[in-house]
Write a protein that holds these residues in place. Structure first.
Motif, PDB file in Angstrom:
ATOM      1  N   GLU A 173      -6.534 -30.368  21.602  1.00 44.21           N
ATOM      2  CA  GLU A 173      -5.490 -31.096  22.318  1.00 44.21           C
ATOM      3  C   GLU A 173      -4.573 -30.148  23.083  1.00 44.21           C
ATOM      4  OE1 GLU A 173      -4.466 -34.938  19.674  1.00 44.21           O
ATOM      5  OE2 GLU A 173      -3.814 -33.029  18.826  1.00 44.21           O
TER       6      GLU A 173
ATOM      7  N   ARG B 272      -5.147 -36.318  27.362  1.00 41.21           N
ATOM      8  CA  ARG B 272      -5.433 -36.423  25.925  1.00 41.21           C
ATOM      9  C   ARG B 272      -6.217 -37.696  25.611  1.00 41.21           C
ATOM     10  NH1 ARG B 272      -2.016 -36.525  21.831  1.00 41.21           N
ATOM     11  NH2 ARG B 272      -0.316 -37.495  22.934  1.00 41.21           N
ATOM     12  N   GLU B 273      -5.903 -38.791  26.296  1.00 38.13           N
ATOM     13  CA  GLU B 273      -6.655 -40.040  26.097  1.00 38.13           C
ATOM     14  C   GLU B 273      -8.109 -39.877  26.545  1.00 38.13           C
ATOM     15  OE1 GLU B 273      -6.000 -42.988  24.629  1.00 38.13           O
ATOM     16  OE2 GLU B 273      -4.164 -42.027  23.933  1.00 38.13           O
TER      17      GLU B 273
ATOM     18  N   LYS C 251      -9.920 -37.896  23.962  1.00 37.93           N
ATOM     19  CA  LYS C 251     -10.146 -38.730  22.785  1.00 37.93           C
ATOM     20  C   LYS C 251     -11.367 -39.625  22.996  1.00 37.93           C
ATOM     21  CE  LYS C 251      -7.654 -42.033  19.895  1.00 37.93           C
ATOM     22  NZ  LYS C 251      -6.398 -42.786  19.742  1.00 37.93           N
ATOM     23  N   GLU C 252     -11.481 -40.220  24.179  1.00 38.28           N
ATOM     24  CA  GLU C 252     -12.632 -41.069  24.500  1.00 38.28           C
ATOM     25  C   GLU C 252     -13.928 -40.263  24.501  1.00 38.28           C
ATOM     26  OE1 GLU C 252     -13.100 -44.449  25.130  1.00 38.28           O
ATOM     27  OE2 GLU C 252     -11.126 -44.532  24.182  1.00 38.28           O
TER      28      GLU C 252
ATOM     29  N   ARG D 141     -14.589 -37.513  22.830  1.00 37.42           N
ATOM     30  CA  ARG D 141     -14.927 -37.187  21.448  1.00 37.42           C
ATOM     31  C   ARG D 141     -15.525 -38.396  20.735  1.00 37.42           C
ATOM     32  NH1 ARG D 141      -9.992 -34.361  21.462  1.00 37.42           N
ATOM     33  NH2 ARG D 141      -8.964 -36.066  20.395  1.00 37.42           N
ATOM     34  N   ARG D 142     -14.985 -39.584  21.027  1.00 39.95           N
ATOM     35  CA  ARG D 142     -15.485 -40.803  20.395  1.00 39.95           C
ATOM     36  C   ARG D 142     -16.923 -41.076  20.836  1.00 39.95           C
ATOM     37  NH1 ARG D 142     -15.547 -46.262  21.250  1.00 39.95           N
ATOM     38  NH2 ARG D 142     -14.583 -46.089  23.294  1.00 39.95           N
TER      39      ARG D 142
END
Length: 126
Positions: A56, A89-90, A93-94, A96-97
């Protein structure tokens, strides 16, 4: 009034311990106003901080000062994160998901026979 950057990072809950905050500042993971700083550098309201914590990256503006660590709600009032930083960051996150969904974890650990097959397969590759 000014506060040491390592104390502020710890109080704002970017790092779990003050020692870790000091280590990250010394390692160059924290920049103030675009420049690398030492842990003893004083932070004041209005400073722009770039913080890298693992995968991050945060870009925040200091809006308050604290030397002691308080609750998470108080910690959130000490800084304001930029819009670009939030969006980046969003996105991470996506990604990584999606990455985790494409390579699911096995249901169980391999038994002795499966481990031997894995070892034979890996040795054949070399």
């Amino acid at each position: 009034m000014a506060v040491r950057i390592d104390k502020w990072l710890w109080a704002a809950r970017f790092f779990k311990t003050r020692g870790l905050a000091t280590e990250m500042v010394g390692g160059g993971h924290v920049q103030m106003n675009g420049e690398r700083v030492k842990a003893s550098k004083q932070v004041s309201v209005g400073d722009l901080l770039s913080i890298v914590r693992g995968d991050e990256a945060f870009t925040v503006t200091v809006t308050g000062l604290a030397e002691k660590r308080g609750s998470a709600t108080i910690a959130k009032t000490l800084y304001e994160e930029s819009e670009e930083s939030l969006k980046a960051r969003e996105r991470q996150k996506e990604l990584r998901r999606f990455d985790a969904a494409s390579a699911p974890a096995p249901r169980k650990r391999p038994d002795k026979k499966a481990r031997r097959q894995i070892i034979r397969f890996v040795r054949r590759e070399d």
